[in-house]
Design an enzyme around this catalytic site. Structure first.
Site, PDB file in Angstrom:
ATOM      1  CB  ALA A  75      -0.919  -0.002   1.223  1.00 54.74           C
ATOM      2  CG  ASP A  76       2.728   5.020  -1.531  1.00 58.41           C
ATOM      3  OD1 ASP A  76       3.806   4.801  -0.945  1.00 58.41           O
ATOM      4  OD2 ASP A  76       2.427   6.141  -1.981  1.00 58.41           O
ATOM      5  CB  THR A  77      -0.935   6.770   2.467  1.00 60.06           C
ATOM      6  OG1 THR A  77      -1.605   5.547   2.767  1.00 60.06           O
ATOM      7  CG2 THR A  77      -1.850   7.938   2.815  1.00 60.06           C
ATOM      8  CB  ALA A 112      -2.570   2.914  -4.179  1.00 57.07           C
TER       9      ALA A 112
END
Length: 209
Positions: A75-77, A112
């Site tokens: 995930a990435d924020t 994501a």
């Protein structure tokens, strides 16, 4: 209890997954996180999640004879303000500048999620709108001094002390934290995986089609 590989060093993502009933095993996911020139926030955050997943899977295959025995989640924020991507602050001064920018305004937090399982990869981007109340200089100075902003995109953590600045949230609280639980569960379902134990026997509409 089910098991999932988490290719992220985020304690918040680990906590969210453990609260859902998963046993979480950490895997490394080191990539270059520099945005492309003119890359928008949604494209950037999805690319990061996918590239982390690909890098983790490549490293697994380089060191193991078999495919991963559990799904790999990455995930990435990122935070975006008026189209500008706000990553983690480079200094305390930079953190203060970010917070001043976000004060008394609305910004977007995009997370994501990408999951690999048995030859299939699925990803999505969840977006939340977050409004900050007006923050005075003394509050910004004190918050930066506590150290919390320094490893957070946008220089704040909604689940921590930074939550006192949030006047309104439209979207997913856990998404702003780093892992939107509803969307993550739908991704797992789409890959044919059983969602956490509390949801066994429940039917979810597939909002990803």
């Amino acid at each position: 209890m089910q098991t999932i590989y988490l290719a992220s060093g985020s304690p918040r993502r680990r906590e969210i997954l453990e609260n859902l009933g998963y046993t979480v095993l950490r895997l490394p996911a080191e990539i270059d996180e520099t945005p492309f020139e003119q890359e928008n926030a949604q494209d950037y955050v999805e690319r990061m999640a996918r590239e982390k997943n690909t890098a983790t899977l490549t490293q697994w295959r380089d060191t193991h004879a078999d495919e991963p025995v559990y799904p790999i989640l990455t995930a990435d924020t990122t935070v975006a303000y008026k189209g500008q991507i706000l990553g983690k602050p480079e200094s305390e001064k930079h953190a203060a500048e970010m917070l001043s920018m976000l004060s008394d305004s609305t910004h977007q937090v995009l997370t994501a999620v990408c999951i690999y399982w048995k030859g299939q990869t699925e990803a999505l981007v969840q977006q939340s709108d977050v409004r900050f109340r007006k923050i005075d200089e003394e509050e910004i100075e004190a918050y930066v001094a506590c150290g919390e902003p320094m490893d957070k995109a946008g220089a704040y953590g909604i689940q921590g002390l930074g939550g006192i600045f949030v006047d309104h949230l439209h979207g997913s609280f856990t998404g702003v934290m780093g892992l939107p639980v509803s969307e993550t569960a739908l991704l797992l379902k789409k890959l044919g995986l059983t969602t956490p134990p509390f949801s066994d026997g429940l039917k979810f509409s597939d909002g990803l089609k």
